[in-house]
Design a protein around this motif. Structure first.
Motif, PDB file in Angstrom:
ATOM      1  N   GLN A 159       0.838  -1.200   0.000  1.00 41.19           N
ATOM      2  CA  GLN A 159       0.000   0.000   0.000  1.00 41.19           C
ATOM      3  C   GLN A 159       0.876   1.255   0.000  1.00 41.19           C
ATOM      4  O   GLN A 159       1.866   1.337   0.729  1.00 41.19           O
ATOM      5  N   VAL A 160       0.503   2.229  -0.819  1.00 34.40           N
ATOM      6  CA  VAL A 160       1.192   3.525  -0.865  1.00 34.40           C
ATOM      7  C   VAL A 160       0.143   4.621  -0.780  1.00 34.40           C
ATOM      8  O   VAL A 160      -0.840   4.611  -1.536  1.00 34.40           O
ATOM      9  N   VAL A 161       0.332   5.567   0.150  1.00 33.94           N
ATOM     10  CA  VAL A 161      -0.606   6.675   0.345  1.00 33.94           C
ATOM     11  C   VAL A 161       0.108   7.969  -0.027  1.00 33.94           C
ATOM     12  O   VAL A 161       1.264   8.186   0.365  1.00 33.94           O
ATOM     13  N   ARG A 162      -0.589   8.833  -0.758  1.00 33.32           N
ATOM     14  CA  ARG A 162       0.022  10.057  -1.268  1.00 33.32           C
ATOM     15  C   ARG A 162      -0.757  11.306  -0.856  1.00 33.32           C
ATOM     16  O   ARG A 162      -1.981  11.251  -0.657  1.00 33.32           O
ATOM     17  N   VAL A 163      -0.044  12.405  -0.755  1.00 32.49           N
ATOM     18  CA  VAL A 163      -0.613  13.744  -0.591  1.00 32.49           C
ATOM     19  C   VAL A 163      -0.103  14.591  -1.742  1.00 32.49           C
ATOM     20  O   VAL A 163       1.116  14.691  -1.945  1.00 32.49           O
ATOM     21  N   GLU A 164      -1.020  15.149  -2.511  1.00 32.81           N
ATOM     22  CA  GLU A 164      -0.659  15.963  -3.678  1.00 32.81           C
ATOM     23  C   GLU A 164       0.290  15.205  -4.604  1.00 32.81           C
ATOM     24  O   GLU A 164       1.230  15.766  -5.167  1.00 32.81           O
ATOM     25  N   GLY A 165       0.052  13.913  -4.735  1.00 32.14           N
ATOM     26  CA  GLY A 165       0.840  13.096  -5.643  1.00 32.14           C
ATOM     27  C   GLY A 165       2.167  12.615  -5.095  1.00 32.14           C
ATOM     28  O   GLY A 165       2.870  11.839  -5.762  1.00 32.14           O
ATOM     29  N   THR A 166       2.541  13.019  -3.897  1.00 27.27           N
ATOM     30  CA  THR A 166       3.815  12.625  -3.295  1.00 27.27           C
ATOM     31  C   THR A 166       3.578  11.563  -2.220  1.00 27.27           C
ATOM     32  O   THR A 166       2.735  11.760  -1.339  1.00 27.27           O
ATOM     33  N   PRO A 167       4.312  10.461  -2.236  1.00 28.21           N
ATOM     34  CA  PRO A 167       4.109   9.417  -1.227  1.00 28.21           C
ATOM     35  C   PRO A 167       4.479   9.900   0.173  1.00 28.21           C
ATOM     36  O   PRO A 167       5.535  10.502   0.371  1.00 28.21           O
ATOM     37  N   VAL A 168       3.602   9.622   1.129  1.00 31.09           N
ATOM     38  CA  VAL A 168       3.891   9.955   2.533  1.00 31.09           C
ATOM     39  C   VAL A 168       3.913   8.719   3.417  1.00 31.09           C
ATOM     40  O   VAL A 168       4.401   8.762   4.544  1.00 31.09           O
ATOM     41  N   LEU A 169       3.394   7.590   2.923  1.00 32.65           N
ATOM     42  CA  LEU A 169       3.365   6.344   3.690  1.00 32.65           C
ATOM     43  C   LEU A 169       3.411   5.175   2.725  1.00 32.65           C
ATOM     44  O   LEU A 169       2.735   5.191   1.691  1.00 32.65           O
ATOM     45  N   ALA A 170       4.215   4.177   3.061  1.00 32.72           N
ATOM     46  CA  ALA A 170       4.247   2.917   2.319  1.00 32.72           C
ATOM     47  C   ALA A 170       4.165   1.778   3.320  1.00 32.72           C
ATOM     48  O   ALA A 170       4.682   1.881   4.439  1.00 32.72           O
ATOM     49  N   ALA A 171       3.493   0.711   2.931  1.00 36.81           N
ATOM     50  CA  ALA A 171       3.269  -0.377   3.887  1.00 36.81           C
ATOM     51  C   ALA A 171       3.217  -1.725   3.191  1.00 36.81           C
ATOM     52  O   ALA A 171       2.885  -1.824   1.998  1.00 36.81           O
ATOM     53  N   LYS A 172       3.554  -2.766   3.966  1.00 32.73           N
ATOM     54  CA  LYS A 172       3.317  -4.149   3.585  1.00 32.73           C
ATOM     55  C   LYS A 172       2.469  -4.777   4.680  1.00 32.73           C
ATOM     56  O   LYS A 172       2.845  -4.735   5.854  1.00 32.73           O
ATOM     57  N   HIS A 173       1.351  -5.359   4.302  1.00 34.28           N
ATOM     58  CA  HIS A 173       0.472  -6.040   5.252  1.00 34.28           C
ATOM     59  C   HIS A 173       0.407  -7.515   4.874  1.00 34.28           C
ATOM     60  O   HIS A 173       0.066  -7.854   3.739  1.00 34.28           O
ATOM     61  N   MET A 174       0.736  -8.382   5.808  1.00 29.16           N
ATOM     62  CA  MET A 174       0.727  -9.821   5.571  1.00 29.16           C
ATOM     63  C   MET A 174      -0.451 -10.446   6.316  1.00 29.16           C
ATOM     64  O   MET A 174      -0.542 -10.346   7.544  1.00 29.16           O
ATOM     65  N   LEU A 175      -1.367 -11.076   5.569  1.00 26.49           N
ATOM     66  CA  LEU A 175      -2.548 -11.702   6.158  1.00 26.49           C
ATOM     67  C   LEU A 175      -2.486 -13.206   5.894  1.00 26.49           C
ATOM     68  O   LEU A 175      -2.639 -13.642   4.750  1.00 26.49           O
ATOM     69  N   PRO A 176      -2.247 -14.015   6.922  1.00 29.22           N
ATOM     70  CA  PRO A 176      -2.124 -15.462   6.714  1.00 29.22           C
ATOM     71  C   PRO A 176      -3.486 -16.139   6.591  1.00 29.22           C
ATOM     72  O   PRO A 176      -4.537 -15.544   6.874  1.00 29.22           O
ATOM     73  N   THR A 177      -3.440 -17.398   6.183  1.00 29.86           N
ATOM     74  CA  THR A 177      -4.645 -18.217   6.177  1.00 29.86           C
ATOM     75  C   THR A 177      -5.304 -18.180   7.556  1.00 29.86           C
ATOM     76  O   THR A 177      -4.629 -18.292   8.573  1.00 29.86           O
ATOM     77  N   GLY A 178      -6.622 -17.989   7.583  1.00 31.03           N
ATOM     78  CA  GLY A 178      -7.338 -17.913   8.854  1.00 31.03           C
ATOM     79  C   GLY A 178      -7.608 -16.505   9.308  1.00 31.03           C
ATOM     80  O   GLY A 178      -8.345 -16.296  10.268  1.00 31.03           O
ATOM     81  N   ALA A 179      -7.028 -15.499   8.627  1.00 31.65           N
ATOM     82  CA  ALA A 179      -7.320 -14.112   8.972  1.00 31.65           C
ATOM     83  C   ALA A 179      -8.748 -13.779   8.553  1.00 31.65           C
ATOM     84  O   ALA A 179      -9.314 -14.415   7.659  1.00 31.65           O
ATOM     85  N   PRO A 180      -9.369 -12.768   9.184  1.00 27.91           N
ATOM     86  CA  PRO A 180     -10.712 -12.357   8.765  1.00 27.91           C
ATOM     87  C   PRO A 180     -10.734 -11.943   7.296  1.00 27.91           C
ATOM     88  O   PRO A 180      -9.724 -11.500   6.744  1.00 27.91           O
ATOM     89  N   ALA A 181     -11.900 -12.087   6.663  1.00 27.12           N
ATOM     90  CA  ALA A 181     -12.027 -11.711   5.257  1.00 27.12           C
ATOM     91  C   ALA A 181     -11.808 -10.220   5.079  1.00 27.12           C
ATOM     92  O   ALA A 181     -12.244  -9.399   5.888  1.00 27.12           O
ATOM     93  N   LEU A 182     -11.107  -9.861   4.008  1.00 24.96           N
ATOM     94  CA  LEU A 182     -10.864  -8.467   3.661  1.00 24.96           C
ATOM     95  C   LEU A 182     -11.514  -8.226   2.301  1.00 24.96           C
ATOM     96  O   LEU A 182     -10.987  -8.625   1.270  1.00 24.96           O
ATOM     97  N   ALA A 183     -12.677  -7.587   2.290  1.00 23.37           N
ATOM     98  CA  ALA A 183     -13.442  -7.412   1.047  1.00 23.37           C
ATOM     99  C   ALA A 183     -12.830  -6.312   0.187  1.00 23.37           C
ATOM    100  O   ALA A 183     -12.348  -5.309   0.692  1.00 23.37           O
ATOM    101  N   VAL A 184     -12.870  -6.526  -1.121  1.00 25.63           N
ATOM    102  CA  VAL A 184     -12.431  -5.513  -2.071  1.00 25.63           C
ATOM    103  C   VAL A 184     -13.565  -5.297  -3.048  1.00 25.63           C
ATOM    104  O   VAL A 184     -13.952  -6.222  -3.779  1.00 25.63           O
ATOM    105  N   LEU A 185     -14.126  -4.118  -3.076  1.00 26.21           N
ATOM    106  CA  LEU A 185     -15.249  -3.794  -3.960  1.00 26.21           C
ATOM    107  C   LEU A 185     -14.719  -3.332  -5.295  1.00 26.21           C
ATOM    108  O   LEU A 185     -13.843  -2.477  -5.376  1.00 26.21           O
ATOM    109  N   GLN A 186     -15.243  -3.888  -6.368  1.00 27.89           N
ATOM    110  CA  GLN A 186     -14.858  -3.483  -7.720  1.00 27.89           C
ATOM    111  C   GLN A 186     -16.047  -2.868  -8.415  1.00 27.89           C
ATOM    112  O   GLN A 186     -17.152  -3.422  -8.399  1.00 27.89           O
TER     113      GLN A 186
END
Length: 243
Positions: free
Chosen positions: A214-241
């Motif tokens: 994940q990368v979050v930007r302000v005015e097009g410039t990155p201010v935060l970058a992240a890696k999130h690791m969710l193993p088998t058995g983690a709660p569902a994370l829905a993605v709406l398309q």
């Protein structure tokens, strides 16, 4: 193809029977389902068909598996996912954030690429485990842009990070950004935990996992970058398309 459809129909019908029982209160939110043998007997179905239907219900967010308890009915439908910029603990809740490390480090290949951090700069780095009722459900690595970038684009974020609150870095950012427009992009891929992450999450190294970058930007410039690791058995994370 017709044969595959014929084999699948009993599972789909069984899925609907259990889902209906959840919605009509036979299995209310928070309740634990009977064991597989008992439930198969009550429903008059084979255990393989029941197991497949239960897996589909788990994938769709109606059920969760709790170690030492069994399958339980979720308290609410799946939450909306990464189409909204929200902290992972809000999306996976109820969970608590346990800080493993709060430090500063030089840029890595990842942060050079995603935060455009120059060599020699210093980045805040937070490593956190998100813990549910009875087990760890996610591991987060989060980096903030260099202090001079934050001072120019989002000074409130830099000041809020100094207090090192017991939440994720993204939670800090969203909380202090009510008057600041944020944009974000997330990429999802499949991987294995590996030894160190497995130890941190209390699972074997070869456990399958979802990696969200994940990368979050302000005015097009990155201010935060992240890696999130969710193993088998983690709660569902829905993605709406949306079309």
């Amino acid at each position: 193809m017709a044969g595959n459809g014929q084999r699948r129909r009993p599972v789909v019908a069984l899925y609907e029977r259990i889902a209906d029982a959840v919605h009509d209160g036979t299995y209310p939110p928070g309740s634990t389902l009977p064991s597989e043998p008992k439930l198969a007997g009550e429903l008059g179905v084979s255990r393989p068909a029941l197991r497949e239907a239960l897996l589909l219900l788990q994938e769709d967010g109606l059920l969760s598996v709790r170690r030492g308890v069994g399958r339980t009915v979720n308290d609410s439908p799946p939450r909306r996912g990464f189409e909204q910029l929200r902290a992972l603990e809000d999306l996976l809740g109820p969970v608590r954030v346990r800080a493993l490390l709060r430090s500063r480090e030089e840029p890595t290949d990842f942060t050079t690429q995603h935060l455009l951090a120059p060599a020699g700069s210093e980045l805040r780095f937070w490593e956190s485990v998100l813990v549910g009722a009875d087990l760890a459900v996610a591991l987060s690595h989060e980096w903030a842009a260099p202090d001079d970038v934050l001072a120019r684009l989002h000074p409130a974020f830099g000041e809020a990070l100094s207090g090192e609150p017991a939440v994720s870095m993204l939670a800090v950012l969203t909380e202090c950004s009510r008057a600041v427009a944020l944009t974000a992009v997330s990429q999802v891929s499949a991987t294995l935990l590996g030894r160190r992450r497995g130890e941190q999450l209390g699972r074997p190294a070869d456990t399958p996992a979802v990696l969200v970058t994940q990368v979050v930007r302000v005015e097009g410039t990155p201010v935060l970058a992240a890696k999130h690791m969710l193993p088998t058995g983690a709660p569902a994370l829905a993605v709406l398309q949306s079309p």
